[in-house]
Write a protein that holds these residues in place. Structure first.
Motif, PDB file in Angstrom:
ATOM      1  N   UNK A 303       0.926  -1.224  -0.208  1.00 47.74           N
ATOM      2  CA  UNK A 303      -0.117   0.069   0.003  1.00 47.74           C
ATOM      3  C   UNK A 303       0.808   1.277  -0.047  1.00 47.74           C
ATOM      4  N   UNK A 304       1.794   1.489   1.032  1.00 54.37           N
ATOM      5  CA  UNK A 304       2.652   2.653   1.010  1.00 54.37           C
ATOM      6  C   UNK A 304       4.107   2.322   1.199  1.00 54.37           C
ATOM      7  N   UNK A 305       4.825   3.134   0.973  1.00 52.31           N
ATOM      8  CA  UNK A 305       6.449   2.642   1.505  1.00 52.31           C
ATOM      9  C   UNK A 305       6.643   2.172   2.708  1.00 52.31           C
ATOM     10  N   UNK A 306       5.951   2.896   3.684  1.00 52.76           N
ATOM     11  CA  UNK A 306       6.252   1.989   5.182  1.00 52.76           C
ATOM     12  C   UNK A 306       5.846   0.712   5.288  1.00 52.76           C
ATOM     13  N   UNK A 307       4.704   0.546   4.638  1.00 51.17           N
ATOM     14  CA  UNK A 307       4.328  -1.185   4.534  1.00 51.17           C
ATOM     15  C   UNK A 307       5.196  -1.801   4.024  1.00 51.17           C
ATOM     16  N   UNK A 350       0.987  -3.517  14.858  1.00 54.54           N
ATOM     17  CA  UNK A 350       1.395  -2.596  13.791  1.00 54.54           C
ATOM     18  C   UNK A 350       0.453  -2.893  12.749  1.00 54.54           C
ATOM     19  N   UNK A 351       0.012  -4.262  12.354  1.00 50.77           N
ATOM     20  CA  UNK A 351      -0.811  -4.664  11.231  1.00 50.77           C
ATOM     21  C   UNK A 351      -2.162  -4.275  11.758  1.00 50.77           C
ATOM     22  N   UNK A 352      -2.559  -4.217  12.808  1.00 55.70           N
ATOM     23  CA  UNK A 352      -4.301  -3.529  13.228  1.00 55.70           C
ATOM     24  C   UNK A 352      -3.926  -2.141  12.757  1.00 55.70           C
TER      25      UNK A 352
END
Length: 373
Positions: A303-307, A350-352
């Motif tokens: 989804x995003x660079x952080x993910x 984190x996943x939540x």
């Protein structure tokens, strides 16, 4: 129907260029492939030069685009085409002898470069990458195989697979291809090592178990890359490989906890608590990822660079093995498992948070991967 043009003696990953093109065509739904014999056979033709190496997506997309000539981006040299039976002989002659597309053919047919023919986003491998089209010569072969191997790698994966395994895996993959080993053979060896590591962990023999486990994870990289570069992936092979990957990690952690007493350690917090967290955390993380895909139609980690960054270190098998290896080398396998349990819980949180953020973002419209932009 498809036909290969030319007879290139250079072998890619142990196979001829013509054989590679045949496999690509079959995987693209074109099951009748032959060397060009000058006959149009009364049907449309997919024509491919053997002195060029095509990314699989190019062959697949060209097979869906009749009336198209594919040219090299740099020199506009024609390298492949999908044309009617009426045009086949003329286009085949052009591919065999011309370095440009004649004006009359360019006026009748679409002339496309790779970027125009195919998307640069590979959903299966979770990365954005321009499809490759490379001239095949003996001098260029090492760089071509290096490029092909890099193209077989997932763009979003764990830190060991992404940064440690690529160089040795490329050489072992080439060796397996030359020896004629199939991906399922490599997966089978990995399965034996997986069971060996399980037994060694349960007996408290952690360093030998880690050695077996790390070799298994390395072969888990090799089998998939071997399947992609030799175009030998299969439904059964995919089930075999991913089935093992999906099932074995929590059994390894269970065996690790069970082996602590044999090695003279006790589990901080108790074995029952550890096993509950291990199993609940593993199942929950898989459910979180599955929910994200079903709800938002994209992978959580793209989804995003952080993910994508967090996928490098999230509590999957390889990052957990890093923790356990370092702790065992320091003489504390019990502390290593305690740290793994902490990391499992932290990653669940984190996943939540990622899911909650995605729910909020989706209220403004569908969310999309930054890699597909």
């Amino acid at each position: 129907m498809a036909a290969t043009i030319g007879d290139n003696p250079v072998r890619l990953w142990g196979m001829s260029s013509a054989e590679r093109l045949r496999r690509q065509c079959v995987r693209s739904g074109v099951t009748e492939v032959r060397a060009w014999d000058g006959l149009d056979q009364g049907r449309s033709q997919l024509l491919l030069r053997t002195d060029w190496v095509f990314d699989e997506v190019l062959v697949r997309d060209l097979a869906k685009r009749p009336g198209t000539i594919l040219v090299d981006s740099r020199n506009q040299e024609p390298v492949a085409a999908h044309v009617s039976a009426e045009d086949a002989a003329e286009v085949a002659e052009m591919l065999n002898s011309s370095r440009i597309v004649p004006a009359d053919l360019a006026a009748r047919l679409r002339v496309l470069v790779p970027d125009d023919l195919s998307s640069s986003y590979n959903h299966a491998l979770r990365k954005r990458e321009t499809p490759f089209l490379l001239r095949l010569t003996p001098e260029a072969l090492p760089k071509i195989e290096q490029r092909m191997f890099a193209g077989s790698y997932k763009g979003v994966t764990d830190v060991i697979t992404k940064y440690v395994w690529p160089l040795p895996a490329r050489h072992v993959t080439k060796l397996c291809a030359v020896l004629g080993m199939t991906p399922n053979m490599v997966t089978g060896i990995g399965a034996v090592l997986m069971l060996l590591a399980l037994w060694l962990f349960a007996e408290g023999h952690y360093l030998p178990g880690l050695a077996a486990g790390w070799v298994m994870t390395f072969l888990d990289t090799v089998d998939g890359k071997l399947a992609r570069v030799t175009l030998t992936s299969s439904k059964w092979g995919n089930i075999f490989d991913h089935g093992i990957d999906l099932v074995h990690p929590p059994f390894w952690w269970w065996a690790w906890v069970a082996g602590l007493s044999a090695a003279g350690f006790t589990m901080p917090g108790g074995e029952i608590f550890a096993l509950v967290v291990i199993w609940a955390g593993y199942v929950s993380q898989r459910l979180q990822e599955g929910y994200f895909i079903k709800r938002f139609k994209i992978d959580m980690h793209t989804w995003r660079p952080f993910d994508s960054f967090f996928r490098l270190i999230t509590a999957r098998r390889n990052p957990n093995l890093v923790i356990l290896t370092l702790a065992t080398l320091l003489g504390r396998p019990d502390i290593g498992m305690a740290l793994v349990i902490f990391w499992i819980v932290a990653c669940f949180g984190v996943h939540m948070a990622q899911i909650v953020q995605a729910e909020q973002a989706s209220k403004k419209g569908p969310i999309t991967s930054y890699l597909s932009a």
